[in-house]
Design a protein around this motif. Structure first.
Motif, PDB file in Angstrom:
ATOM      1  N   ILE A   5       0.806  -1.179   0.061  1.00  0.00           N
ATOM      2  CA  ILE A   5       0.000   0.061  -0.100  1.00  0.00           C
ATOM      3  C   ILE A   5       0.965   1.059   0.100  1.00  0.00           C
ATOM      4  N   SER A  11      -5.794   8.290  -0.710  1.00  0.00           N
ATOM      5  CA  SER A  11      -6.792   7.515  -0.854  1.00  0.00           C
ATOM      6  C   SER A  11      -6.336   5.836  -0.412  1.00  0.00           C
ATOM      7  N   SER A  12      -5.153   5.586  -0.578  1.00  0.00           N
ATOM      8  CA  SER A  12      -4.612   4.205  -0.014  1.00  0.00           C
ATOM      9  C   SER A  12      -4.702   4.176   1.637  1.00  0.00           C
ATOM     10  N   HIS A  14      -6.709   5.895   3.560  1.00  0.00           N
ATOM     11  CA  HIS A  14      -7.916   5.900   4.008  1.00  0.00           C
ATOM     12  C   HIS A  14      -8.527   4.517   3.929  1.00  0.00           C
ATOM     13  N   LYS A  15      -8.140   3.765   2.822  1.00  0.00           N
ATOM     14  CA  LYS A  15      -8.360   2.237   2.357  1.00  0.00           C
ATOM     15  C   LYS A  15      -8.193   1.800   3.462  1.00  0.00           C
ATOM     16  N   TYR A  18      -9.872   2.286   6.840  1.00  0.00           N
ATOM     17  CA  TYR A  18     -11.330   1.884   7.075  1.00  0.00           C
ATOM     18  C   TYR A  18     -11.325   0.371   7.059  1.00  0.00           C
ATOM     19  N   SER A  19     -10.345  -0.106   6.356  1.00  0.00           N
ATOM     20  CA  SER A  19     -10.223  -1.783   6.457  1.00  0.00           C
ATOM     21  C   SER A  19     -10.131  -2.004   8.116  1.00  0.00           C
ATOM     22  N   LYS A  22     -13.074  -1.160  10.054  1.00  0.00           N
ATOM     23  CA  LYS A  22     -14.266  -2.187   9.991  1.00  0.00           C
ATOM     24  C   LYS A  22     -13.962  -3.593  10.901  1.00  0.00           C
TER      25      LYS A  22
END
Length: 90
Positions: A5, A11-12, A14-15, A18-19, A22
């Motif tokens: 990553i 953006s990366s 943030h992903k 976020y993962s 979750k």
């Protein structure tokens, strides 16, 4: 197995966060509105806030797991901490 990553890409990042969020049972957000410097650029206040949070989490986990000075010594066998613990544990 692991996907690379690019952490410079917002953006990366943030992903990734976020993962992680979750998959987590709890999320604690540390927010600092103003850093201590007049330009609001030096991450002094926010760094101290995050360090303080992690110190609290570490202390809670140490208590919950009955972490003692002998355990602490295993992680810090040398330096000032190790020298002090060696005197106290022995």
């Amino acid at each position: 197995m692991f996907k690379e990553i690019n952490l410079r890409n917002h953006s990366s990042l943030h992903k990734l966060f976020y993962s992680l969020a979750k998959a987590a049972n709890m999320i604690v957000k540390v927010k600092v509105d103003q850093e201590i410097d007049e330009f609001n650029m030096l991450a002094t206040t926010s760094s101290l806030a995050v360090i303080s949070l992690f110190d609290v989490v570490a202390c809670i986990l140490m208590k919950k797991k009955n972490f003692n000075k002998k355990n602490f010594l295993a992680n810090h066998p040398s330096g000032d901490v190790g020298e002090r613990l060696n005197k106290e544990v022995s």
